[in-house]
Write a protein that holds these residues in place. Structure first.
Motif, PDB file in Angstrom:
ATOM      1  N   ILE A   1       0.841  -1.206   0.000  1.00 27.45           N
ATOM      2  CA  ILE A   1       0.000   0.000   0.000  1.00 27.45           C
ATOM      3  C   ILE A   1       0.873   1.252   0.000  1.00 27.45           C
ATOM      4  N   ILE A   2       1.895   1.244   0.859  1.00 25.85           N
ATOM      5  CA  ILE A   2       2.801   2.400   0.947  1.00 25.85           C
ATOM      6  C   ILE A   2       3.534   2.607  -0.373  1.00 25.85           C
ATOM      7  N   LEU A   3       3.938   1.503  -1.015  1.00 27.71           N
ATOM      8  CA  LEU A   3       4.662   1.605  -2.280  1.00 27.71           C
ATOM      9  C   LEU A   3       3.827   2.304  -3.348  1.00 27.71           C
ATOM     10  N   VAL A   4       2.534   1.977  -3.421  1.00 25.02           N
ATOM     11  CA  VAL A   4       1.657   2.623  -4.401  1.00 25.02           C
ATOM     12  C   VAL A   4       1.622   4.128  -4.175  1.00 25.02           C
ATOM     13  N   PHE A   5       1.453   4.545  -2.923  1.00 28.22           N
ATOM     14  CA  PHE A   5       1.413   5.978  -2.630  1.00 28.22           C
ATOM     15  C   PHE A   5       2.777   6.638  -2.870  1.00 28.22           C
ATOM     16  N   ALA A   6       3.851   5.902  -2.607  1.00 29.48           N
ATOM     17  CA  ALA A   6       5.192   6.453  -2.831  1.00 29.48           C
ATOM     18  C   ALA A   6       5.435   6.685  -4.323  1.00 29.48           C
ATOM     19  N   ILE A   7       5.054   5.717  -5.135  1.00 31.56           N
ATOM     20  CA  ILE A   7       5.216   5.879  -6.587  1.00 31.56           C
ATOM     21  C   ILE A   7       4.368   7.040  -7.081  1.00 31.56           C
ATOM     22  N   TYR A   8       3.155   7.137  -6.554  1.00 33.18           N
ATOM     23  CA  TYR A   8       2.270   8.248  -6.929  1.00 33.18           C
ATOM     24  C   TYR A   8       2.921   9.589  -6.569  1.00 33.18           C
ATOM     25  N   PHE A   9       3.504   9.686  -5.389  1.00 33.22           N
ATOM     26  CA  PHE A   9       4.156  10.925  -4.963  1.00 33.22           C
ATOM     27  C   PHE A   9       5.327  11.254  -5.881  1.00 33.22           C
ATOM     28  N   LEU A  10       6.133  10.261  -6.213  1.00 36.34           N
ATOM     29  CA  LEU A  10       7.279  10.495  -7.092  1.00 36.34           C
ATOM     30  C   LEU A  10       6.843  10.956  -8.478  1.00 36.34           C
ATOM     31  N   ARG A  11       5.733  10.398  -8.964  1.00 40.61           N
ATOM     32  CA  ARG A  11       5.212  10.815 -10.276  1.00 40.61           C
ATOM     33  C   ARG A  11       4.747  12.268 -10.232  1.00 40.61           C
ATOM     34  N   MET A  12       4.142  12.657  -9.127  1.00 36.95           N
ATOM     35  CA  MET A  12       3.687  14.033  -9.005  1.00 36.95           C
ATOM     36  C   MET A  12       4.857  15.007  -8.815  1.00 36.95           C
ATOM     37  N   ARG A  13       5.933  14.512  -8.182  1.00 40.53           N
ATOM     38  CA  ARG A  13       7.068  15.382  -7.854  1.00 40.53           C
ATOM     39  C   ARG A  13       8.057  15.493  -9.009  1.00 40.53           C
ATOM     40  N   PHE A  14       8.264  14.381  -9.724  1.00 44.05           N
ATOM     41  CA  PHE A  14       9.280  14.367 -10.779  1.00 44.05           C
ATOM     42  C   PHE A  14       8.645  13.940 -12.108  1.00 44.05           C
ATOM     43  N   ALA A  15       8.642  14.827 -13.072  1.00 42.83           N
ATOM     44  CA  ALA A  15       8.004  14.547 -14.364  1.00 42.83           C
ATOM     45  C   ALA A  15       8.692  13.414 -15.108  1.00 42.83           C
ATOM     46  N   TRP A  16       9.991  13.208 -14.841  1.00 38.92           N
ATOM     47  CA  TRP A  16      10.740  12.178 -15.561  1.00 38.92           C
ATOM     48  C   TRP A  16      10.495  10.771 -15.017  1.00 38.92           C
ATOM     49  N   PHE A  17       9.835  10.663 -13.858  1.00 34.90           N
ATOM     50  CA  PHE A  17       9.637   9.343 -13.236  1.00 34.90           C
ATOM     51  C   PHE A  17       8.526   8.605 -13.980  1.00 34.90           C
ATOM     52  N   MET A  18       8.879   7.553 -14.701  1.00 33.03           N
ATOM     53  CA  MET A  18       7.968   6.915 -15.661  1.00 33.03           C
ATOM     54  C   MET A  18       7.291   5.655 -15.135  1.00 33.03           C
ATOM     55  N   ILE A  19       7.549   5.260 -13.909  1.00 34.06           N
ATOM     56  CA  ILE A  19       6.986   4.004 -13.402  1.00 34.06           C
ATOM     57  C   ILE A  19       5.513   4.209 -13.047  1.00 34.06           C
ATOM     58  N   ASN A  20       4.671   3.322 -13.553  1.00 33.02           N
ATOM     59  CA  ASN A  20       3.235   3.374 -13.299  1.00 33.02           C
ATOM     60  C   ASN A  20       2.865   2.287 -12.282  1.00 33.02           C
ATOM     61  N   PRO A  21       2.293   2.621 -11.123  1.00 31.20           N
ATOM     62  CA  PRO A  21       2.033   1.610 -10.086  1.00 31.20           C
ATOM     63  C   PRO A  21       1.044   0.540 -10.516  1.00 31.20           C
ATOM     64  N   THR A  22       0.053   0.914 -11.308  1.00 30.85           N
ATOM     65  CA  THR A  22      -0.921  -0.079 -11.779  1.00 30.85           C
ATOM     66  C   THR A  22      -0.240  -1.119 -12.652  1.00 30.85           C
ATOM     67  N   ALA A  23       0.642  -0.661 -13.536  1.00 32.46           N
ATOM     68  CA  ALA A  23       1.366  -1.585 -14.407  1.00 32.46           C
ATOM     69  C   ALA A  23       2.350  -2.446 -13.627  1.00 32.46           C
ATOM     70  N   VAL A  24       2.933  -1.883 -12.570  1.00 32.71           N
ATOM     71  CA  VAL A  24       3.827  -2.673 -11.712  1.00 32.71           C
ATOM     72  C   VAL A  24       3.064  -3.846 -11.112  1.00 32.71           C
ATOM     73  N   ALA A  25       1.913  -3.563 -10.518  1.00 32.78           N
ATOM     74  CA  ALA A  25       1.128  -4.607  -9.858  1.00 32.78           C
ATOM     75  C   ALA A  25       0.678  -5.671 -10.851  1.00 32.78           C
ATOM     76  N   MET A  26       0.201  -5.245 -12.019  1.00 32.67           N
ATOM     77  CA  MET A  26      -0.273  -6.220 -13.004  1.00 32.67           C
ATOM     78  C   MET A  26       0.854  -7.118 -13.487  1.00 32.67           C
ATOM     79  N   THR A  27       2.036  -6.554 -13.710  1.00 30.05           N
ATOM     80  CA  THR A  27       3.158  -7.342 -14.216  1.00 30.05           C
ATOM     81  C   THR A  27       3.688  -8.295 -13.162  1.00 30.05           C
ATOM     82  N   LEU A  28       3.700  -7.884 -11.912  1.00 28.02           N
ATOM     83  CA  LEU A  28       4.175  -8.763 -10.847  1.00 28.02           C
ATOM     84  C   LEU A  28       3.309  -9.997 -10.707  1.00 28.02           C
TER      85      LEU A  28
END
Length: 694
Positions: A597-624
């Protein structure tokens, strides 16, 4: 993730639901679901033909013909949408994408039959289940169970007495659960994901393109003509060229692989899903032992993924490389992961549920819950705005309805023998999972996780802790058995995971309503009517048909008997389900869920903070959790999109890509009807005449 957009001026939505149209929708609901139950029970190709097989494209063409005959019969996009919905629920998930089938609302009854029929009829199972199953939910009459198991003999009749309470219970549960989902989508989740975040919803595109143009009529040379056939429009020329390519070439792939051969080529299934054993063809074990190279390439998934943003396409490839081609082979080489020959074809189902890092389970009970919570967190402003009024639907009243429906749902399961505190806890988990499904569907594709394999790890120890059942691995506990039953009928493969009634596909109806400029109240009322009428009809007819059509063991319902075994193996007959996960302490699963749960929010925060951060949490979960269905499609779509933009330019790609994708998808499904009639006459009807007892 989507981009928030500024507030828009209020738009007048088109009212489409009239009494005659509503009556027509109800009639189509009853007729199509009866046909689907009959056909699905008898089909010889149950992994390709799941029910209604006349595709949406052909239904729309019939509507076009009627519109040409009389102006009074010309339907706008919203009216056509409402008329297609009953067929969608009867055919299955792919009906509004290609016209093919998939999981449908009839298949949602299959896990129920596992508990009611197999669980109480088989002596070895009845030893455990009989005393734990109340007559409220099952016909506890051995004579009737024997008849529905083998089918009626000449002269026998159905004794409906033992069935009355179960029919009422399960019909009401299905109605209430479905209405809960619809209500939450139309008040909170739909507005948030469609209007605020503006997520892509790639699976909505074929129907949107088709209905937008088929429901718009223009005057050309003094004659009315549908925009669907307006070849002066470059987009429609591109659509039809793509359709022809799809019909002549793409449609032939599943037709030849799934319908005509005696032995299906490569094990292809569900009209365009092609297993590719790359690990065997290229002997990848010699270089990367344990590395996952198996793929299931879904043709229409790859096509529509070309409409997704780059971050969604890049993330599965990155996770596949890091987890499956580096972590797993490295673990095998270093010795902290075991090796089994051939595991390269199912590494996620082996290493993904194994210590030290059960990454598939982590994605299911951790990241999926995180996606649900993230969506609710992002929707807090949407809810606050809606409660102030000024929106299309009476949100406050609908949220009261949601609360009332939840109370009915809770009373039903408590009356069945479940512990009410644990059912409240389970309801929260279920709703968060359903909300996560919206994100999976809206951002990528229809591959959300099943929850019956992992959520019991979050349920069993909590129930033991609050005294709902004992903390021993084998016990004759009714609250535990009913809790496990609830988990299976809500969250297994055939339940609210891929059915058009789940929250992900229900959100698609919201998306279509917005894209087609249709009044939300009309679509919502149509969904209510379909559910309220359809579920009791489906349940009652399926019971009748199991008796008269040859019995549970002869029909395809009998192929789905495993849910009762899973329920028993989650603490009743023993605590043995997914034994590799049980080697990890329960507290550790809880910690990993929290970290997910924390990881999803952390990735979301990084996406909002850094435009270059390309990791999508939904795609991470589906691929895992289900890498075989995503890595190759994402890679193919990434390459196709990159080349398309480089060759045609971003503006033209944006303008025409959806029409190319829609044309290819409808063309892919053009041949589905051929196999449907093939199976009807050569498989279904012969079995019907052999099995049916009046």
């Amino acid at each position: 993730m989507g981009q928030e957009k500024p507030a828009e001026a209020k738009v007048e939505r088109i009212r489409v639901l009239t009494p005659p149209l509503l009556i027509t929708v109800i009639i189509l609901t009853i007729g199509s679901e009866i046909f689907t139950i009959w056909f699905r029970s008898l089909t010889t190709k149950m992994w390709s033909y799941t029910g209604w097989f006349i595709g949406a494209f052909y239904v729309v063409l019939i509507m076009q013909l009627l519109g040409m005959l009389s102006p009074k019969l010309r339907l706008n996009p919203g009216q056509q949408l409402l008329l297609l919905l009953p067929f969608w629920y009867a055919a299955g998930k792919a009906f509004m994408i290609t016209g093919a089938g998939g999981e449908n609302w009839h298949e949602m009854l299959y896990p129920i039959w596992s508990f009611l029929i197999r669980g109480l009829r088989e002596p070895a199972l009845r030893t455990y289940t009989w005393d734990l199953t109340p007559s409220l939910i099952a016909p506890k009459d051995l004579t009737e169970l024997d008849k529905i198991w083998r089918g009626l003999m000449p002269g026998e009749v159905i004794n409906w007495g033992p069935w009355m309470a179960p029919i009422a219970f399960w019909s009401l549960w299905l109605i209430v659960t479905t209405l809960i989902i619809v209500t939450l989508v139309y008040t909170v989740i739909g507005p948030q994901t469609v209007e605020v975040e503006r997520l892509v919803y790639p699976m909505s595109v074929p129907a949107t393109v088709l209905l937008t143009n088929a429901g718009t009529w223009v005057e050309v040379g003094g004659k009315a003509r549908s925009k669907l056939f307006d070849l002066a429009d470059m987009r429609m020329r591109i659509f039809w060229i793509s359709f022809v390519v799809g019909a002549l070439f793409l449609s032939m792939i599943p037709l030849l692989m799934e319908v005509l051969p005696v032995i299906p080529v490569l094990g292809a299934f569900l009209w365009g899903e092609i297993p590719l054993s790359l690990q065997t063809w290229f002997n990848t074990a010699a270089v990367l032992p344990g590395g996952h190279f198996y793929a299931v390439f879904i043709i229409h998934q790859a096509i529509l993924m070309t409409l997704l943003p780059y971050d969604v396409l890049i993330t599965p490839v990155i996770i596949w490389l890091i987890v499956y081609l580096i972590y797993v082979p490295l673990g095998v080489r270093m010795g902290f992961l075991p090796y089994t020959p051939g595991v390269e074809g199912w590494a996620n189902w082996y290493y993904g549920y194994m210590s030290p890092f059960p990454f598939a389970a982590f994605a299911i009970y951790g990241m999926s819950l995180g996606l649900g919570l993230l969506t609710l967190w992002e929707a807090r402003g949407t809810v606050a705005k809606a409660l102030k009024g000024g929106v299309e639907l009476p949100v406050k009243q609908l949220l009261y309805l949601f609360a009332g429906l939840f109370l009915v749902w809770l009373v039903l399961w408590t009356a069945a023998g479940a512990n009410p505190v644990m059912m409240i806890y389970f309801f929260i988990l279920f709703i968060l999972w359903q909300i996560s499904i919206v994100r999976y569907y809206a951002e990528i594709w229809w591959h959300p996780p099943v929850i019956h394999d992992t959520y019991y790890l979050l349920i069993w120890p909590v129930g033991a802790g609050v005294g709902a059942w004992a903390s021993v691995p084998t016990q004759a506990s009714q609250p535990l058995y009913i809790q496990n039953m609830a988990l299976l009928v809500h969250g297994c493969w055939a339940a609210y995971r891929q059915s058009p009634w789940n929250m992900g596909f229900t959100a698609h109806t919201y998306k279509w309503a917005r894209d087609l400029n249709v009044n939300l109240r009309d679509v919502m009322l149509a969904l209510f009517a379909i559910a309220v009428v359809g579920w009791p009809v489906a349940f009652i007819f399926n019971v009748w048909w199991l008796y008269h059509g040859g019995g549970y063991v002869k029909l395809n319902e009998g192929t789905y008997g495993w849910p009762v075994d899973v329920a028993l193996n989650q603490g009743v007959r023993g605590l043995t389900h997914f034994s590799s996960l049980l080697e990890i302490p329960f507290w550790q699963h809880g910690v990993m869920a929290l970290i997910g749960i924390i990881l999803v929010f952390a990735i979301y925060f990084l996406r909002m903070r850094f435009a270059w951060f390309m990791i999508n949490p939904t795609a991470v979960a589906m691929t895992l959790w289900l890498v075989e269905f995503i890595w190759l499609a994402a890679l193919a779509a990434l390459i196709a999109k990159y080349l398309g933009i480089r060759i045609f330019g971003a503006r033209r790609y944006e303008e025409y890509a959806s029409y190319v994708a829609a044309g290819l998808c409808w063309g892919l499904g053009a041949g589905y009807i051929i196999g449907g009639f093939y199976d009807l006459f050569l498989g279904v009807l012969p079995k019907f005449y052999a099995f049916f007892v009046p």
